[in-house]
Each structure stands twice: as structure tokens, then as C-alpha cells.
Design a protein around this motif. Structure first.
Motif, PDB file in Angstrom:
ATOM      1  N   ASP A 259      -2.362  -6.722  -5.886  1.00 13.65           N
ATOM      2  CA  ASP A 259      -1.052  -7.375  -5.879  1.00 13.65           C
ATOM      3  C   ASP A 259      -1.021  -8.578  -4.942  1.00 13.65           C
ATOM      4  N   LEU A 260      -1.732  -8.497  -3.826  1.00 11.66           N
ATOM      5  CA  LEU A 260      -1.684  -9.553  -2.813  1.00 11.66           C
ATOM      6  C   LEU A 260      -2.893 -10.486  -2.869  1.00 11.66           C
ATOM      7  N   SER A 261      -3.748 -10.292  -3.868  1.00  9.70           N
ATOM      8  CA  SER A 261      -4.963 -11.116  -4.026  1.00  9.70           C
ATOM      9  C   SER A 261      -5.838 -11.062  -2.766  1.00  9.70           C
ATOM     10  N   LEU A 262      -6.000  -9.865  -2.245  1.00  9.77           N
ATOM     11  CA  LEU A 262      -6.860  -9.637  -1.089  1.00  9.77           C
ATOM     12  C   LEU A 262      -7.907  -8.586  -1.461  1.00  9.77           C
ATOM     13  N   SER A 263      -8.811  -8.315  -0.541  1.00 11.17           N
ATOM     14  CA  SER A 263      -9.785  -7.249  -0.753  1.00 11.17           C
ATOM     15  C   SER A 263      -9.227  -5.942  -0.197  1.00 11.17           C
ATOM     16  N   PRO A 264      -9.631  -4.785  -0.724  1.00  8.73           N
ATOM     17  CA  PRO A 264      -9.178  -3.508  -0.164  1.00  8.73           C
ATOM     18  C   PRO A 264      -9.496  -3.374   1.323  1.00  8.73           C
ATOM     19  N   SER A 265     -10.631  -3.931   1.748  1.00 12.94           N
ATOM     20  CA  SER A 265     -10.980  -3.844   3.172  1.00 12.94           C
ATOM     21  C   SER A 265     -10.006  -4.660   4.021  1.00 12.94           C
ATOM     22  N   ALA A 266      -9.511  -5.785   3.470  1.00 12.54           N
ATOM     23  CA  ALA A 266      -8.530  -6.586   4.210  1.00 12.54           C
ATOM     24  C   ALA A 266      -7.224  -5.823   4.362  1.00 12.54           C
ATOM     25  N   ILE A 267      -6.808  -5.107   3.302  1.00 12.13           N
ATOM     26  CA  ILE A 267      -5.601  -4.279   3.385  1.00 12.13           C
ATOM     27  C   ILE A 267      -5.786  -3.192   4.438  1.00 12.13           C
ATOM     28  N   SER A 268      -6.936  -2.522   4.393  1.00 12.92           N
ATOM     29  CA  SER A 268      -7.227  -1.456   5.352  1.00 12.92           C
ATOM     30  C   SER A 268      -7.220  -1.997   6.782  1.00 12.92           C
ATOM     31  N   HIS A 269      -7.760  -3.196   6.972  1.00 14.62           N
ATOM     32  CA  HIS A 269      -7.803  -3.807   8.302  1.00 14.62           C
ATOM     33  C   HIS A 269      -6.399  -4.092   8.824  1.00 14.62           C
ATOM     34  N   GLN A 270      -5.519  -4.615   7.948  1.00 16.25           N
ATOM     35  CA  GLN A 270      -4.146  -4.921   8.369  1.00 16.25           C
ATOM     36  C   GLN A 270      -3.403  -3.648   8.765  1.00 16.25           C
ATOM     37  N   ILE A 271      -3.566  -2.598   7.989  1.00 18.81           N
ATOM     38  CA  ILE A 271      -2.856  -1.344   8.263  1.00 18.81           C
ATOM     39  C   ILE A 271      -3.414  -0.684   9.523  1.00 18.81           C
TER      40      ILE A 271
ATOM     41  N   ALA B 260       0.829  -1.204   0.000  1.00 16.62           N
ATOM     42  CA  ALA B 260       0.000   0.000   0.000  1.00 16.62           C
ATOM     43  C   ALA B 260       0.863   1.254   0.000  1.00 16.62           C
ATOM     44  N   ALA B 261       1.982   1.223   0.745  1.00 20.60           N
ATOM     45  CA  ALA B 261       2.866   2.386   0.807  1.00 20.60           C
ATOM     46  C   ALA B 261       3.615   2.579  -0.497  1.00 20.60           C
ATOM     47  N   THR B 262       3.968   1.497  -1.151  1.00 20.24           N
ATOM     48  CA  THR B 262       4.684   1.594  -2.425  1.00 20.24           C
ATOM     49  C   THR B 262       3.750   2.063  -3.537  1.00 20.24           C
ATOM     50  N   GLN B 263       2.530   1.509  -3.545  1.00 14.09           N
ATOM     51  CA  GLN B 263       1.556   1.848  -4.589  1.00 14.09           C
ATOM     52  C   GLN B 263       0.765   3.110  -4.274  1.00 14.09           C
ATOM     53  N   LEU B 264       0.784   3.526  -2.996  1.00 14.84           N
ATOM     54  CA  LEU B 264      -0.067   4.628  -2.526  1.00 14.84           C
ATOM     55  C   LEU B 264      -1.520   4.391  -2.927  1.00 14.84           C
ATOM     56  N   SER B 265      -1.927   3.141  -2.756  1.00 14.39           N
ATOM     57  CA  SER B 265      -3.295   2.751  -3.103  1.00 14.39           C
ATOM     58  C   SER B 265      -3.621   1.443  -2.401  1.00 14.39           C
ATOM     59  N   PHE B 266      -4.673   1.437  -1.597  1.00 11.71           N
ATOM     60  CA  PHE B 266      -5.116   0.200  -0.958  1.00 11.71           C
ATOM     61  C   PHE B 266      -5.671  -0.770  -1.999  1.00 11.71           C
ATOM     62  N   ARG B 267      -6.304  -0.221  -3.049  1.00 11.26           N
ATOM     63  CA  ARG B 267      -6.909  -1.078  -4.067  1.00 11.26           C
ATOM     64  C   ARG B 267      -5.826  -1.820  -4.869  1.00 11.26           C
ATOM     65  N   ARG B 268      -4.782  -1.096  -5.267  1.00 13.62           N
ATOM     66  CA  ARG B 268      -3.710  -1.756  -6.027  1.00 13.62           C
ATOM     67  C   ARG B 268      -2.935  -2.736  -5.152  1.00 13.62           C
ATOM     68  N   ALA B 269      -2.776  -2.385  -3.884  1.00 11.43           N
ATOM     69  CA  ALA B 269      -2.124  -3.319  -2.963  1.00 11.43           C
ATOM     70  C   ALA B 269      -2.949  -4.600  -2.828  1.00 11.43           C
ATOM     71  N   ALA B 270      -4.254  -4.442  -2.757  1.00 14.74           N
ATOM     72  CA  ALA B 270      -5.144  -5.606  -2.669  1.00 14.74           C
ATOM     73  C   ALA B 270      -5.015  -6.488  -3.907  1.00 14.74           C
TER      74      ALA B 270
END
Length: 308
Positions: free
Chosen positions: A39-51, A27-37
């Protein structure tokens, strides 16, 4: 005697879960929770939850969240530099372990074109076992892309030059398309390229343009054959040709090493195209000094020389 970490005893409770660190780094590299999701085959909400879990653990904000974008805070930028370096070290350590396993293991995985497998590799296997009785080969005959990062492939044999970084590409043999058929079709009048208008052309679904390229070089781009038959692999196509079902395009000079060539399968036409393809042996550059790879490379080169 117990070894002590130079910075003191590691407290596992201080280290966040790896899933959270990966989510933060992407997310920090992409500056996007959606793109991070993505890349990691997760949902944006899962990325947001981890952060959010990281921020609660450290008691500070790592991101400034906008309506449609995010950016790092000063703490986030500082943490990203440390996390990126740590993940890079973990990645390299894991690659070293995998490399060591490959180089000391008793197995080697080869991904090879089906025709090359049946015509070149399989007849040469007894010689390989005589040379290297303790090394087991696992051969996959396929046209699919050889994934050196996501699979156990050590060596691949493919058409065309790979341009991927980290791969060593070595030419094995140049091949040209050669029409082949059962002797009965020759007896029935197949003598010249023009006679192909009275024949069924055999195709491989993964190589749909081979006949059109050959006919264009022969000056017969508009030739209409009696019919077409599509098969799923080169070995199946050649077997259909042996049964008299039509005319196939084999790879010269390797096709001449096929068992039964000259009896069950013949080359009826004198025309030889100028167009050629190169078959390459592909391996990882990091395995350049792997003795197993070197042994397989020499064996394959000898097998190609015999088949040619």
C-alpha cells in the motif's frame, strides 16, 4: 499573545515521524507487513523497521509477531484508534487546503477526449476568455483515465458513466457513429454500406470495436474491407480520412461542427445505427458550489449546443 495548546505545549520529540505512523496504521489495519508495504510502496523490511522504532520509543510491543501473521497487542489496539483518528483529521485538513486552493486559484484543469477537445472546446475558447478573462484553462486531450485523487484534474469529459464515489456525473450529449470520408471516395462509388468492402477502414487503437459494432447493426457483420489502417487518436484518424486514406467513424452530431465538414469530409451513407454512447462531464461532488466549475459547466454546455 502566544496561544497555548489546551493540553499544554506540544513537544515535537514525543510525536513519531509521519512515515512511522503511516506504516503502523497500514500494518495494523491490514494485519500484514507485506500488504502494508504494498500500500505504501515500501519493502516489508522498511515497514518492520518503522514499527520497531515506534516500539523502542514507547517501550512496549505493538504487535505479536507469528510465523506467517501478526496481530495487535492491547497497547497496539489502543494506539491504532488514536492514530487512525489523527491521520483522518490530517487527511481532511489537507483536502480542505487543496479544495481552497482550487476554488480560489486562477487555473482550472480539464481532461477531455481528443475529438471533443478539437471539435467542441477549442473553437469555443475565445468565448470563454471573453466571459472569464481572469480564469486560465489547462486542457489535456487524452483517452486515459482521469485520476481525480492523484492529479490536478478539476473537470473530465469522458464516454461512459463513472461509478466512483465522490464524483458528480452529468450527461453532455449522446453520439452515434457516422461513417465519413473524403469526397473523392464518394465519387469513386461509395454509396451504400455494402460498398465499404472496397474501402480501407480507419480505426483508433483505443477504440478497437467501433467498426465491428457499426457493421453488425448495418447487417454486415461478416463484411471484409479492402484493408485496415490504425491511428493513435480520433483527430489523426479524421485527418487521414480527409486525405482520402479510408473511411472513418465520426461522432454525430458533433462531427458536423468540425471545420471543413461538407467539403474536406462528407457523410456518404444514409444508414443510421440505433446504438449510441453518452459523453459525460465529471467533477468532484465536493466542488458542486465551486463558481469556477459552474462557469466551465455552462460554457461547455453552450459549446455542445452550438456544435450539435
Amino acid at each position: 499573545m502566544n496561544q497555548v495548546h489546551p493540553l499544554g505545549t506540544l513537544d515535537p520529540r514525543v510525536i513519531p515521524p509521519l512515515t512511522a505512523l503511516l506504516a503502523f496504521e497500514r500494518a495494523a489495519t491490514q494485519l500484514s507487513f507485506r500488504r502494508a508495504a504494498r500500500d505504501l510502496s515500501l519493502s516489508p523490511s522498511a515497514i518492520s523497521h518503522q514499527i520497531r522504532g515506534l516500539e523502542q520509543q514507547f517501550g512496549t510491543k505493538l504487535f505479536v509477531r507469528g510465523a506467517r501473521s501478526v496481530r495487535l497487542t492491547a497497547d497496539g489496539e489502543h494506539y491504532l484508534a488514536k492514530v487512525s483518528a489523527a491521520l483522518a483529521m490530517l487527511h481532511e485538513a489537507s483536502r480542505d487546503m487543496l479544495r481552497q486552493r482550487r476554488e480560489t486559484g486562477g487555473e482550472l484543469w480539464i481532461s477531455s477526449l481528443p475529438f471533443f477537445t478539437s471539435t467542441v472546446l477549442l473553437p469555443a475558447l475565445p468565448e470563454f476568455k471573453r466571459r472569464h478573462p481572469r480564469l486560465t484553462l489547462r486542457i489535456e486531450a487524452t483517452h486515459q483515465y482521469a485520476d481525480f485523487n492523484g492529479s490536478r484534474v478539476d473537470v473530465a469529459i469522458r464516454y461512459g458513466r463513472e461509478h466512483s464515489a465522490g464524483l458528480k456525473v452529468e450527461p453532455l450529449v449522446k453520439v452515434k457513429s457516422l461513417p465519413v470520408c473524403a469526397p473523392a471516395l464518394v465519387k469513386g462509388g461509395l454509396r451504400t454500406p455494402e460498398d465499404l468492402s472496397q474501402q480501407v477502414l480507419l480505426h483508433v487503437t483505443t477504440q478497437p470495436r467501433t467498426w465491428s459494432v457499426w457493421l453488425k447493426e448495418a447487417g454486415l457483420a461478416h463484411l471484409t474491407p479492402r484493408g485496415h489502417l490504425w491511428l493513435d487518436s480520433v483527430p489523426a484518424m479524421l485527418e487521414a480520412a480527409e486525405h482520402g486514406l479510408g473511411v472513418a467513424l465520426g461522432m454525430a452530431p458533433l462531427i458536423r461542427a468540425r471545420p471543413g465538414f461538407g467539403k474536406k469530409l462528407v457523410a456518404p451513407l444514409a444508414f443510421e445505427p440505433t446504438h449510441s454512447e453518452t459523453i459525460y462531464l465529471i467533477s468532484r461532488t465536493e466542488q458542486a458550489r465551486d463558481r469556477r466549475i459552474s462557469a466551465v459547466r455552462r460554457w461547455i454546455a453552450d459549446a455542445v449546443a452550438r456544435a450539435s
